[in-house]
Design an enzyme around this catalytic site. Structure first.
Site, PDB file in Angstrom:
ATOM      1  N   SER A 139      35.228   2.297   0.931  1.00 23.55           N
ATOM      2  CA  SER A 139      33.887   2.013   1.436  1.00 23.55           C
ATOM      3  C   SER A 139      33.247   0.905   0.627  1.00 23.55           C
ATOM      4  O   SER A 139      33.480   0.791  -0.585  1.00 23.55           O
ATOM      5  CB  SER A 139      33.016   3.274   1.345  1.00 23.55           C
ATOM      6  OG  SER A 139      31.658   2.972   1.615  1.00 23.55           O
ATOM      7  N   TYR A 161      29.768   9.777  -4.209  1.00 23.04           N
ATOM      8  CA  TYR A 161      30.599   9.158  -3.174  1.00 23.04           C
ATOM      9  C   TYR A 161      30.923   7.718  -3.552  1.00 23.04           C
ATOM     10  O   TYR A 161      32.081   7.278  -3.477  1.00 23.04           O
ATOM     11  CB  TYR A 161      29.873   9.209  -1.833  1.00 23.04           C
ATOM     12  CG  TYR A 161      30.600   8.528  -0.697  1.00 23.04           C
ATOM     13  CD1 TYR A 161      31.618   9.191  -0.009  1.00 23.04           C
ATOM     14  CD2 TYR A 161      30.275   7.237  -0.300  1.00 23.04           C
ATOM     15  CE1 TYR A 161      32.281   8.586   1.046  1.00 23.04           C
ATOM     16  CE2 TYR A 161      30.932   6.617   0.751  1.00 23.04           C
ATOM     17  CZ  TYR A 161      31.937   7.294   1.414  1.00 23.04           C
ATOM     18  OH  TYR A 161      32.592   6.676   2.454  1.00 23.04           O
TER      19      TYR A 161
END
Length: 238
Positions: A139, A161
């Site tokens: 990501s 994350y």
């Protein structure tokens, strides 16, 4: 020759894992579809069709990872493509200074260490494939270069994350160097993708476009890159 592929994190029909698995199956590849429960995986297989195999896989269970690798070894003898798509989601708005570290540890355990376990378990099968390809779905949240969602932005995706994805990018680089002679290993950011209700209205790209970004790395030719971080086939800084 049809490839043997394994895609993790195929839990819903609106997800990237489902779109990637469906496209691989449409091409005629044999696709092992992994979800957290066997019931989920069986439902996804029914929706995908083609030559697909449902398997239950909880990345926090290392014995389950090892057992799956043993099953693929026994049934197939090799693995041509591994798509590490499964990840844990951090609490929205989680900050570095205020995170519940037990929750953060759980996110890291799946997103980083679960993926790391998959790499270790399946690299022996990828090495014996004619053209092994390993794709870690990462990501822009784990990048210094993503101006919208990167590490220096104020987006609310959650620090654990972002840190896990940054570490995944680093792991990808280390693995790619070690495996350069046998397996191409890359990290891919699919971009902000409409995998959730209302995503399109928020400006998220269609799932098919994010899936195509991942498939690009799965389909690399023998002279293609390894050890990089990409979106839509173009390098991203991280």
């Amino acid at each position: 020759m049809a490839r043997i592929a394994l895609v993790t994190g195929v839990g819903k029909e609106t997800g990237l894992g489902f779109a990637v698995a469906a496209e691989l199956a449409r091409r005629g590849d044999r696709v092992w579809i992994a979800a957290r429960t066997l019931a989920q995986a069986e439902a996804m297989v029914q929706a995908v069709g083609g030559d697909t195999v449902p398997v239950a896989l909880d990345l926090s269970d290392r014995s389950a990872v090892a057992d799956l690798a043993g099953r693929v070894q026994k049934d197939e003898g090799r693995l041509d493509v591994l798509i590490n798509n499964a990840a844990a989601v951090a609490p929205w708005g989680e900050t570095a200074a205020g995170a519940d570290l037990e929750v953060a540890r759980g996110v890291m355990d799946v997103t980083l260490f679960g993926t790391w376990a998959m790499c270790e378990a399946f690299l022996p099968l990828l090495r014996v494939a004619p053209a092994g390809r390993l794709v870690n779905v990462s990501s822009g949240a784990g990048s210094h270069g993503d101006q919208a969602f990167g590490l220096t932005t104020a987006n609310g995706m959650g620090t654990s994350y972002a840190v896990a994805k940054a570490a995944l990018n680093a792991l990808t680089a280390k693995l790619a160097r070690e495996e350069a002679s046998a397996v191409k290993i890359n990290a891919v950011c699919p971009g902000f993708t409409a995998t959730f209700p209302g995503g399109s209205e928020m400006g998220a790209r269609p799932v098919a476009e994010g899936a195509a970004s991942i498939l690009w790395a799965a389909d690399l030719p023998n002279d293609g890159p390894t050890g990089g971080f990409f979106r839509d086939g173009k390098p991203l800084p991280w």
